[in-house]
Design a protein around this motif. Structure first.
Motif, mmCIF file in Angstrom:
data_model
loop_
_atom_site.group_PDB
_atom_site.id
_atom_site.type_symbol
_atom_site.label_atom_id
_atom_site.label_comp_id
_atom_site.label_asym_id
_atom_site.label_seq_id
_atom_site.Cartn_x
_atom_site.Cartn_y
_atom_site.Cartn_z
ATOM 1 N N VAL A 221 0.873 -1.172 0.000
ATOM 2 C CA VAL A 221 0.000 0.000 0.000
ATOM 3 C C VAL A 221 0.904 1.214 0.000
ATOM 4 N N VAL A 222 0.801 2.067 -1.031
ATOM 5 C CA VAL A 222 1.640 3.252 -1.098
ATOM 6 C C VAL A 222 0.804 4.452 -0.673
ATOM 7 N N MET A 223 1.310 5.213 0.297
ATOM 8 C CA MET A 223 0.558 6.354 0.820
ATOM 9 C C MET A 223 1.261 7.651 0.499
ATOM 10 N N TYR A 224 0.457 8.681 0.231
ATOM 11 C CA TYR A 224 0.999 10.018 0.031
ATOM 12 C C TYR A 224 0.066 11.026 0.693
ATOM 13 N N LEU A 225 0.588 11.831 1.588
ATOM 14 C CA LEU A 225 -0.167 12.867 2.300
ATOM 15 C C LEU A 225 -1.507 12.364 2.835
ATOM 16 N N GLY A 226 -1.453 11.241 3.525
ATOM 17 C CA GLY A 226 -2.647 10.759 4.205
ATOM 18 C C GLY A 226 -3.645 10.040 3.329
ATOM 19 N N GLU A 227 -3.218 9.678 2.121
ATOM 20 C CA GLU A 227 -4.121 8.937 1.238
ATOM 21 C C GLU A 227 -3.401 7.734 0.648
ATOM 22 N N VAL A 228 -4.175 6.715 0.291
ATOM 23 C CA VAL A 228 -3.599 5.589 -0.428
ATOM 24 C C VAL A 228 -3.587 5.961 -1.910
ATOM 25 N N VAL A 229 -2.394 5.955 -2.544
ATOM 26 C CA VAL A 229 -2.339 6.319 -3.953
ATOM 27 C C VAL A 229 -2.259 5.083 -4.847
ATOM 28 N N GLU A 230 -1.674 4.006 -4.313
ATOM 29 C CA GLU A 230 -1.603 2.803 -5.139
ATOM 30 C C GLU A 230 -1.539 1.594 -4.219
ATOM 31 N N THR A 231 -2.271 0.549 -4.579
ATOM 32 C CA THR A 231 -2.187 -0.670 -3.795
ATOM 33 C C THR A 231 -2.367 -1.882 -4.707
ATOM 34 N N GLY A 232 -1.669 -2.960 -4.397
ATOM 35 C CA GLY A 232 -1.773 -4.161 -5.220
ATOM 36 C C GLY A 232 -0.730 -5.173 -4.798
ATOM 37 N N PRO A 233 -0.670 -6.320 -5.489
ATOM 38 C CA PRO A 233 0.338 -7.331 -5.164
ATOM 39 C C PRO A 233 1.741 -6.734 -5.320
ATOM 40 N N THR A 234 2.622 -7.058 -4.386
ATOM 41 C CA THR A 234 3.946 -6.431 -4.354
ATOM 42 C C THR A 234 4.693 -6.607 -5.672
ATOM 43 N N THR A 235 4.664 -7.823 -6.205
ATOM 44 C CA THR A 235 5.430 -8.073 -7.429
ATOM 45 C C THR A 235 4.974 -7.137 -8.547
ATOM 46 N N GLU A 236 3.643 -6.991 -8.688
ATOM 47 C CA GLU A 236 3.137 -6.132 -9.769
ATOM 48 C C GLU A 236 3.481 -4.672 -9.543
ATOM 49 N N VAL A 237 3.242 -4.205 -8.295
ATOM 50 C CA VAL A 237 3.456 -2.785 -8.023
ATOM 51 C C VAL A 237 4.936 -2.444 -8.110
ATOM 52 N N LEU A 238 5.795 -3.372 -7.704
ATOM 53 C CA LEU A 238 7.223 -3.103 -7.804
ATOM 54 C C LEU A 238 7.688 -3.129 -9.257
ATOM 55 N N ALA A 239 7.144 -4.065 -10.032
ATOM 56 C CA ALA A 239 7.602 -4.210 -11.416
ATOM 57 C C ALA A 239 7.037 -3.100 -12.302
ATOM 58 N N THR A 240 5.745 -2.830 -12.187
ATOM 59 C CA THR A 240 5.145 -1.796 -13.021
ATOM 60 C C THR A 240 4.360 -0.813 -12.165
ATOM 61 N N PRO A 241 5.070 0.094 -11.505
ATOM 62 C CA PRO A 241 4.353 1.100 -10.715
ATOM 63 C C PRO A 241 3.542 2.002 -11.633
ATOM 64 N N ARG A 242 2.262 2.202 -11.292
ATOM 65 C CA ARG A 242 1.407 2.973 -12.182
ATOM 66 C C ARG A 242 1.258 4.415 -11.731
ATOM 67 N N HIS A 243 1.375 4.650 -10.432
ATOM 68 C CA HIS A 243 1.248 6.024 -9.957
ATOM 69 C C HIS A 243 2.615 6.704 -10.041
ATOM 70 N N PRO A 244 2.654 7.965 -10.523
ATOM 71 C CA PRO A 244 3.958 8.636 -10.640
ATOM 72 C C PRO A 244 4.695 8.718 -9.306
ATOM 73 N N TYR A 245 3.940 8.829 -8.206
ATOM 74 C CA TYR A 245 4.606 8.885 -6.899
ATOM 75 C C TYR A 245 5.293 7.566 -6.590
ATOM 76 N N THR A 246 4.612 6.449 -6.865
ATOM 77 C CA THR A 246 5.227 5.144 -6.633
ATOM 78 C C THR A 246 6.506 5.013 -7.453
ATOM 79 N N ARG A 247 6.431 5.463 -8.697
ATOM 80 C CA ARG A 247 7.620 5.387 -9.557
ATOM 81 C C ARG A 247 8.776 6.170 -8.956
ATOM 82 N N MET A 248 8.466 7.385 -8.487
ATOM 83 C CA MET A 248 9.512 8.212 -7.878
ATOM 84 C C MET A 248 10.098 7.528 -6.644
ATOM 85 N N LEU A 249 9.200 7.013 -5.823
ATOM 86 C CA LEU A 249 9.632 6.380 -4.574
ATOM 87 C C LEU A 249 10.572 5.215 -4.875
#
Lengths: 317, 297
Positions: A221-249
């Motif tokens: 679960v990726v959070m930004y300023l008190g909100e969930v911005v992206e959530t999903g199976p770790t392998t998918e979110v790590l391999a193809t982050p869809r939210h620009p914040y997740t990508r930056m992180l």
């Protein structure tokens, strides 16, 4: 999957005084919903100040949400006693020595939940404490020692044993390894993993260590300023982050890759907005290079991409 | 983080063992403890070591000179007072009054002040505002004058003296304990105790209080020394311990009129007070040095 611990639309704001002395509202959590399944391990990632520690406190019953609720097996825990939480959810803290009472022996520290909630007879409590000490790899001779006599890794084992004594359903681990020596981190993570099949316990990891996320968590679960911005199976979110914040992180984290350069300091350069004065529309727009007028005007609704949920207008791209 | 116990596989010394080792190596602490122990022994064993009953008058032998003056004898090493009571015996029994009143005044004020400070520090907010208000009122009061007024109003039995002296001293405990509990209340082990379902009473008295005890003991020694001095002062002014009881302050007051030809009647109890107060202070300072909090890493 059936959920054990559910957090439903939780908000939390604090009244504080700014540097100019004027009162203002800091919105630490702005409508967070998440569910932890039985025997599941969920990672919560995000920068400092994104609300992950507040969320952890609310899941432990140490803080009360401004609105929303926390449920355990469908039963509402929020607004009830701390003890109702204590039976089901237990914490592991970042600083293992700080999380143990320096004036109490290892056994007394481990027994604390049983003593505090009066579970079993004193004899049973002692037996359970010793049993758990051996399970986390602490020899019985440490029973009467004090936390100051332990190393960081040993202290974290004591903390894990203590958290397991009341047979909770969920462990909330707030950066459980970041204060430990590198050589000990793996041992502690392995210990937590080894506990899962036997106890059927669910784990919530609050971390920004990608390795911990990858090895320990099925879901992130990726959070930004008190909100969930992206959530999903770790392998998918790590391999193809869809939210620009997740990508930056992901991109800004350091990896032990010989010859690799330092990651671009995108997150460091941008100014984190004041949580008392959150930007209109999408909260991330002030730091997002893809931001458009739409992002200024409208907060993005969560969208579903297979198993992944993303809150971004341009997530499909 | 590196800890030798990892390699040896055995625990290092316990905090208590380390404290004993530090105590043995601390000269001030040892001297203070030794001298204080002497006074306590004197107080406890007074009936055994005092040659006479401190209240027995012998008007035929009044104002007998001490052994080092002409006409002095070893029968009364410090001579006798104006009604012929053996001065050495009165001095020895005086230790009882000083230590008892000093200790109980410090103890009662410790209990009051620690409880108040603990509540204010842990709960914060309105509770703390009330606590600080009470402390400020106390600090604004001319303590000794209030004590004098109360003693003259309520008399000066042992119990009233202890209560009135405790009212003078609780504020320092409250301030010290409040500050420390503010530091401790947000530490992870307190959060862990709350998350473990511990009641507030349990957190205050079983989790927090043991971590504050060293500081309380240090304040206790300093306040006990002060209480002994104030008891002597009250007794000197005739508002403390009643005659014929042997209080050092009272003895100074009684010996005052003879101080030019029997100066030891004033000097001996004065030195007794001085020695005890210095010893307790040195002991307290030493304790502060050796009682390194166990979480100091």
């Amino acid at each position: 999957m059936n959920s054990v611990l559910e957090v439903e639309n939780v908000t939390r704001s604090f009244a504080v005084r700014g540097q100019d002395g004027k009162p203002k509202q800091v919105q630490a959590l702005r409508g967070v919903t998440l569910a932890v399944g039985a025997n599941e391990s969920v990672g919560i990632a995000g920068e400092s100040g994104c609300g992950k520690s507040t969320l952890a406190k609310i899941m432990l019953g140490l803080d009360t949400p401004t609105s929303g609720e926390v449920r355990m097996d469908g039963a509402v825990l929020t607004g009830g006693s701390t003890r109702a939480f204590a039976r089901e959810v237990q914490p592991i803290f970042q600083d293992p020595l700080g999380s143990l009472n320096p004036r109490r022996t290892v056994e007394q520290n481990v027994r604390l939940p049983l003593d505090a909630m009066r579970i079993g007879t004193p004899k049973e409590r002692a037996a359970r404490a010793l049993d758990l000490m051996s399970k986390v790899g602490l020899p019985e001779r440490y029973r009467h020692t004090y936390p100051s006599q332990l190393s960081g890794g040993q202290a974290q084992r004591v903390a894990i044993a203590r958290a397991l004594t009341p047979q909770p359903r969920v462990l909330v681990c707030d950066e459980p390894t970041s204060a430990l020596d590198t050589s000990v981190q793996a041992q502690i993570l392995n210990l937590l993993l080894a506990m899962r099949p036997e106890t059927g316990i669910s784990l919530v990891f609050i971390t920004h260590d990608l390795i911990v996320l990858e090895r320990m968590c099925e879901r992130v679960v990726v959070m930004y300023l008190g909100e969930v911005v992206e959530t999903g199976p770790t392998t998918e979110v790590l391999a193809t982050p869809r939210h620009p914040y997740t990508r930056m992180l992901w991109r800004s984290s350091l990896t032990p890759d010989p010859g690799a350069e330092l990651p671009p300091a995108e997150l460091g350069n941008a100014i984190t907005p004041d949580p008392a004065n959150i930007p209109s529309g999408c909260a991330f727009r002030t730091r997002c290079r893809h931001a458009t007028d739409l992002c200024n005007a409208e907060a993005p609704a969560p969208q579903q991409f297979g198993n992944v949920t993303v809150a971004c207008h341009y997530a499909a791209a | 983080m590196a800890n030798p116990s990892d390699r040896a596989g055995n625990p290092t010394l316990s905090p208590r063992q380390l404290m004993v080792m530090r105590a043995v190596g601390h000269r001030g602490f040892i001297i203070g403890a030794f001298v204080t122990a002497l006074y306590v022994f004197m107080a406890v064993a007074a009936p055994l070591i005092a040659p006479f009953d401190p209240l027995d008058q012998n008007l035929l032998a009044k104002l007998a000179p001490p052994v080092w003056q002409d006409g002095g004898s070893w029968q009364h090493p410090l001579g006798t007072d104006s009604v012929g009571r053996d001065y050495l015996s009165r001095l020895i029994f005086g230790a009882r009054i000083s230590i008892m009143i000093g200790f109980f005044a410090a103890l009662v004020s410790a209990i009051v002040g620690t409880s108040i400070g603990l509540l204010g520090g842990y709960f914060g907010g309105r509770v703390d505002a009330v606590v600080m208000y009470i402390v400020n009122v106390k600090l604004a009061m001319p303590g000794l004058l209030v004590a004098l007024a109360l003693v003259s109003a309520f008399g000066s039995s042992f119990v009233t003296l202890v209560i009135i002296l405790s009212l003078l001293f609780w504020d320092r405990y409250a301030i010290v304990v409040r500050t420390l509990s503010q530091q401790f209340r947000n530490q992870d082990f307190v959060l862990a105790a709350r998350a473990a379902g511990a009641s507030t009473a349990r957190i205050l008295f079983r989790e927090l209080l043991p971590n504050l005890m060293n500081a309380v003991i240090v304040v206790l020694t300093l306040e006990m020394a002060l209480a002994i001095v104030i008891e002597a002062a009250l007794s000197f002014l005739g508002l403390g311990v009643r005659p014929p009881n042997p209080s050092w302050g009272l003895m100074i007051s009684e010996g005052r009129q003879y101080m030019f030809f029997r100066p030891h009647l004033v000097i001996a109890p004065g030195v007794a007070i001085l020695g005890l107060v210095i010893a307790i202070n040195v002991l307290g300072d030493g304790f502060r040095d050796i009682a390194a909090p166990e979480d100091r890493r």
